[in-house]
Design an enzyme around this catalytic site. Structure first.
Site, short mmCIF file in Angstrom:
data_model
loop_
_atom_site.label_atom_id
_atom_site.label_comp_id
_atom_site.label_asym_id
_atom_site.label_seq_id
_atom_site.Cartn_x
_atom_site.Cartn_y
_atom_site.Cartn_z
N LYS A 177 0.20 4.34 0.10
CA LYS A 177 -0.19 5.43 1.00
C LYS A 177 0.31 5.15 2.42
O LYS A 177 1.01 5.98 3.01
CB LYS A 177 -1.71 5.57 1.00
CG LYS A 177 -2.21 6.87 1.57
CD LYS A 177 -3.72 6.90 1.58
CE LYS A 177 -4.25 8.14 0.87
NZ LYS A 177 -5.73 8.17 0.83
N ASN A 235 0.86 -1.19 0.00
CA ASN A 235 0.00 0.00 0.00
C ASN A 235 0.90 1.24 0.00
O ASN A 235 1.58 1.53 0.99
CB ASN A 235 -0.91 -0.01 1.23
CG ASN A 235 -1.87 1.17 1.25
OD1 ASN A 235 -1.50 2.30 0.91
ND2 ASN A 235 -3.11 0.92 1.64
N GLY A 280 9.95 -6.12 4.62
CA GLY A 280 9.54 -5.23 5.70
C GLY A 280 10.02 -3.80 5.52
O GLY A 280 11.01 -3.52 4.83
N GLU A 324 11.34 -0.63 10.15
CA GLU A 324 12.61 -0.26 10.78
C GLU A 324 13.49 0.56 9.83
O GLU A 324 14.05 1.58 10.23
CB GLU A 324 13.41 -1.48 11.25
CG GLU A 324 12.60 -2.62 11.85
CD GLU A 324 11.89 -2.30 13.14
OE1 GLU A 324 12.40 -1.47 13.91
OE2 GLU A 324 10.82 -2.87 13.37
MO1 MOS Z 1 9.91 -2.54 16.50
S1 MOS Z 1 11.53 -1.72 17.53
O1 MOS Z 1 10.45 -4.10 16.25
O2 MOS Z 1 8.59 -2.37 17.48
#
Ligand code: MOS
Length: 738
Positions: A633, A631, A702, A705
């Site tokens: 947005k 997504n 992901g 992070e």
């Molecule tokens: Mo994140 S620091 O894995 O909530």
């Protein structure tokens, strides 16, 4: 036709946006429970020692007070009594036993909880609790205790590491050795931490929690109180930000459960902003040293990376501070050392981008310093040392488009305007600097289960015990289901945040879309297959692999007569619903074959005031190589949020302890500065948006992070480019520049 924003890669708006902006979303502290009482904690005023005596009489006789819980009178906790390690569930347990004995491990450690019929009465009564202590000398200063660092016992990946020759940088033609310091930072989400606990008889418990994993919270509580898991119900549908602080069950949560037992009524605890600093974790203060050396042409020969990380005195905390150094660049000689330094302070907990962000500040600053020493463009230096495969494990990347990202970001920020000489440009009376840095984080995927249930009316219910601490998890899941099933998003519901739903991992380490999203994807694919099997002769002339799933029906573009709605399939088979439960995980084989990482590149342009040293980030470009973006947005919002967090790391955030007292002096939003709108420039978010063939069925990696990881060093590097001053201790406050 499918709405393209409801497909994977679209820009669908949040499914819970209206609920959130109208107050319809219920957070843990907002649940209306009959007979509710309120808990308030009493903090230790010493930093290390024992409680000699605790006087609760005045508090007990104050108006509205139902109980004052201390280590003297707290109900027994089965796991503590059994002398089991206080850590349960792979380190996600409370770590320290609440109200179990008279030991004081840090300043602000709760020594009592007052329970009253109103919050105000509990707060007043808490001020009446007085303790006498036997005080011992404490240590809270990392710098003064660096020599006390221990090799971590709990994390094998952080043992001393060496490949090639040790400290080879020392003999390289161009080399440098510098120290980089990161202060403690505190997550400080808007929503305060806490829990609402309600017993139903002696062995059934319901909690409304602020957690990054309802299953995790359920398991920890069940283990702590030795209850069957199903007797512990955890509700956490909405979380107002967490950034890592809710990846475990904290002692004050256990204390609240004990208090509810004691008063035999539900108890709610919402900790104060002050307590958010002292009892709910932080990014640990870290001292690092990097030695790096290269040939005159810019080939990096060796790198050494040492990290000393602040810890509590009652358990071990580790994070991947030195990890990136092992694989981000093609370097033949690498050694890393990681030490934990126990101090009299609460345990740290991962904070966004955790150790990787801390490590990247050192590594990416050092790379930038090396580029000036070599007089080569820092992007060129990185490209010159780009690893074609993972040099740590000698595996091919599942995908790595970091070079493409460098180019995209350089174009967007206007890198060609940058001078390779520091302090070379002024604009509107300000020094101008450009900087960039790279970030990386494992593209993790954990086992997850989803239930997909197609109803007779053609609506779809999808469920998994995921958390949504803000990134828009529910939205992404609806979108994945809508894409696979060809059902409009407004006819799909995704349920999360309840411990009785199918298994989902914690929302941490940027793995939710990869984990839960893959389960949703696979469950919906299986649902499609079942529908075809049940479709009777409606599709008999069509080839299965040419079928199209759209607008709630299956059809074949080749044969117009072959078409049937999902509702019709159910009707013909006399089924009120059709359900699939699917556990999804990445095969171990796949994990062993590829190095799976997400990458980010941050570019910034700063202005630095020549007299006052005030740094203003004028423009930021946040780029991610995170596979297919599910997504655009919500992913853009993630990247912007991470960039804002990175501005905080670089310029404003620092939790300061007065070591004489072992106590934070800026434990509030007035003195601890998180970036506000005025600190945040235009942030352009760009995605490489190329599918990773190996990580997930969506091709995604992901994102959470990496959004922060390269930002702080990019700013530090830009400040050097602007001023010629290299600041190696964050935050870069004006006093360090004048
Ligand atoms: Mo994140 S620091 O894995 O909530």
């Amino acid at each position: 036709m499918k709405n393209k924003d409801e497909k994977i890669g679209g820009r669908m708006s949040r499914v819970d946006a209206v609920l959130k902006v109208t107050g319809g979303a219920t957070y843990f502290a907002e649940y209306e429970v009959p007979n509710l009482t309120y808990g308030v904690l009493v903090p230790s005023t010493i930093t290390r020692g024992r409680i000699k005596n605790i006087d609760t009489k005045k508090a007990e006789s104050a108006p509205g007070v139902l109980a004052v819980l201390t280590h003297v009178n707290a109900p027994k906790v089965p796991a503590y009594e059994a002398k089991e390690p206080s850590k349960t569930s792979s380190g996600r347990g409370p770590g320290m036993m609440a109200f179990h004995n008279d030991e004081i491990h840090f300043n602000g450690q709760p020594i009592a909880m007052v329970v009253a019929d109103t919050f105000e009465r509990a707060t007043y009564a808490a001020s009446l609790v007085k303790a006498e202590y036997q005080e011992q000398k404490h240590q809270t200063d990392l710098k003064a205790n660096l020599a006390k660092g221990n090799v971590p016992k709990t994390n094998k990946s952080l043992q001393d590491y060496q490949r090639g020759e040790k400290d080879a940088y020392k003999t390289a033609p161009v080399n440098l050795e510098e120290e980089y310091v990161l202060p403690s930072e505190v997550h400080n989400p808007m929503e305060l931490h806490g829990i609402l606990a309600q017993w139903d008889g002696p062995d059934k418990l319901t909690v409304y929690a602020k957690t990054q994993g309802v299953k995790m919270t359920q398991q920890v509580i069940a283990e702590t109180f030795k209850l069957p898991k199903e007797n512990v119900q955890v509700h956490s549908q909405f979380v107002g930000g967490a950034f890592g602080m809710s990846l475990r069950v904290w002692p004050h949560e256990i204390a609240t459960i004990l208090a509810a037992k004691k008063v035999n009524r539900p108890v709610k605890l919402v900790i104060t902003r002050n307590e958010m600093f002292t009892i709910a974790g932080y990014r640990p203060h870290t001292h690092q040293k990097i030695g790096i050396g290269a040939t005159k042409e810019g080939k990096i020969v060796g790198i050494s990376h040492w990290a000393n990380v602040q810890n509590s005195n009652y358990e071990e905390f580790t994070e991947a501070t030195v990890a990136m150094t092992k694989f981000m660049y093609q370097i033949p000689n690498v050694n890393t050392t990681y030490r934990v330094v126990p101090l009299d302070i609460c345990s740290p907990i991962p904070m966004r981008g955790p150790g990787e962000a801390t490590g990247a500040f050192a590594l990416e600053s050092a790379i930038d310093e090396l580029s000036y020493a070599l007089d080569v463009d820092p992007i060129e230096l990185r490209i010159m040392n780009y690893p074609e495969k993972d040099p740590e494990r000698d595996l091919p990347w599942s995908s790595n488009y970091v070079r493409e990202a460098y180019k995209m970001g350089a174009d967007k920020i206007g890198w060609s305007n940058r001078s390779n000489q520091p302090k070379a440009k002024m604009e509107d009376g300000m020094w101008v600097g450009y900087g960039m840095a790279t970030g990386t984080f494992g593209a993790h995927r954990r086992p997850a289960t989803a239930r997909a249930c197609l109803n007779a009316n053609g609506t779809l219910l999808v469920q998994s015990a995921a958390s949504d601490i803000g990134p828009g998890t529910g939205t992404a899941m609806v979108q994945i289901a809508a894409d696979v099933m060809g059902i409009p998003a407004n006819r799909i519901k995704f349920e999360l945040g309840e411990s009785n739903l199918p298994d989902a991992p914690i929302q941490g380490g940027s793995a939710t879309v990869a984990s839960v999203g893959s389960a949703v994807h696979e469950a919906c694919m299986e649902l499609r297959q079942k529908l075809v099997e049940l479709s009777g002769n409606a599709l008999k002339n069509a080839k299965v692999d040419t079928l199209v799933y759209e607008d709630g029906k299956i059809s074949s573009p080749k044969d117009r007569s072959a078409s049937i709605t999902y509702a019709e399939v159910l009707k013909r088979n006399n089924l009120p619903k059709l359900e699939v439960i699917k556990e999804s995980k990445l095969s171990e084989d796949q994990q062993k074959k590829f190095a799976m990482y997400s990458f980010s590149v941050h570019f910034v342009k700063v202005h630095v005031h020549p007299t006052t040293g005030v740094v203003k980030v004028k423009h930021a470009v946040a780029l991610a190589d995170a596979g297919t973006i599910v997504n655009h947005k919500t992913a853009s919002s993630q990247m912007m949020g991470g960039a804002v967090g990175g501005i905080g790391m670089a310029l404003t955030e620092e939790a300061v302890i007065d070591h004489r007292f072992g106590r934070y002096v800026n434990n509030n939003f007035a003195d601890y500065h998180v970036p506000v709108n005025a600190d945040v420039p235009e942030v352009d978010v760009l995605f490489v948006d190329k599918k990773d063939p190996y990580t997930t069925p969506m091709g995604s990696k992901g994102l959470g992070e990496i959004a922060i990881i390269g930002m702080a060093p990019a700013i530090a590097n830009a400040v050097y480019n602007a001023t010629g001053k290299r600041i190696r201790e964050l935050p870069i406050t004006p006093d360090k520049l004048i």
